[in-house]
Write a protein that holds these residues in place. Sequence first.
Motif, PDB file in Angstrom:
ATOM      1  N   LEU A 181       0.809  -1.327  -0.086  1.00 50.89           N
ATOM      2  CA  LEU A 181       0.041  -0.177   0.078  1.00 50.89           C
ATOM      3  C   LEU A 181       1.099   1.229  -0.187  1.00 50.89           C
ATOM      4  N   ARG A 182       0.214   2.525  -0.066  1.00 52.41           N
ATOM      5  CA  ARG A 182       0.713   3.947  -0.108  1.00 52.41           C
ATOM      6  C   ARG A 182       0.638   4.145   1.360  1.00 52.41           C
ATOM      7  N   ILE A 183       1.633   4.661   1.840  1.00 53.76           N
ATOM      8  CA  ILE A 183       1.520   5.207   3.097  1.00 53.76           C
ATOM      9  C   ILE A 183       1.824   6.839   2.975  1.00 53.76           C
ATOM     10  N   HIS A 184       0.952   7.523   3.647  1.00 53.02           N
ATOM     11  CA  HIS A 184       1.237   9.058   3.328  1.00 53.02           C
ATOM     12  C   HIS A 184       1.700   9.596   1.932  1.00 53.02           C
ATOM     13  N   GLY A 185       0.871   8.948   0.917  1.00 53.13           N
ATOM     14  CA  GLY A 185       1.144   9.394  -0.414  1.00 53.13           C
ATOM     15  C   GLY A 185       2.351   8.692  -1.123  1.00 53.13           C
TER      16      GLY A 185
END
Length: 101
Positions: free
Chosen positions: A26-30
Motif C-alpha cells: 500500500l501507499r503510506i502518506h502518499g
Amino acid sequence: ISLERILGNILDAARIRPIVIQTLWLRIHGAAPPDPEIAAYCDRLDRLKASGGRIKKIQLHTIARNPAEPCAAPLSREELERIAAIVGRRLSARIEVFHSG
C-alpha cells in the motif's frame, strides 16, 4: 508475537509443504513502497527458501476498501505490477497480482 517467531512459523510450515505467500502492498502518506523495502521483502523470502522453505506462489495485492487510517491508500495497478516484476526476478517464483481497479 515477535516477527522472528512469525517467520519461524512460516518456515516450519513451508518445510512441510509448499506455501502461498500473500502480501498486501500500500501507499503510506502518499508514498509507494521504496525500493529498499521491496528488496528487504525479497531478502526475507530468499532466506526462507535458503532454509528449506518451499514457496508455491506469491500473491501480491493492495487495499480494496477504504482503510481505517486515512494515511493508507491503494497502489495503482502499474505500481503493483512493478513490484511483482522485481519480486519475480529476484525469487524466480510464480507471482499473481490482484488489483480491484
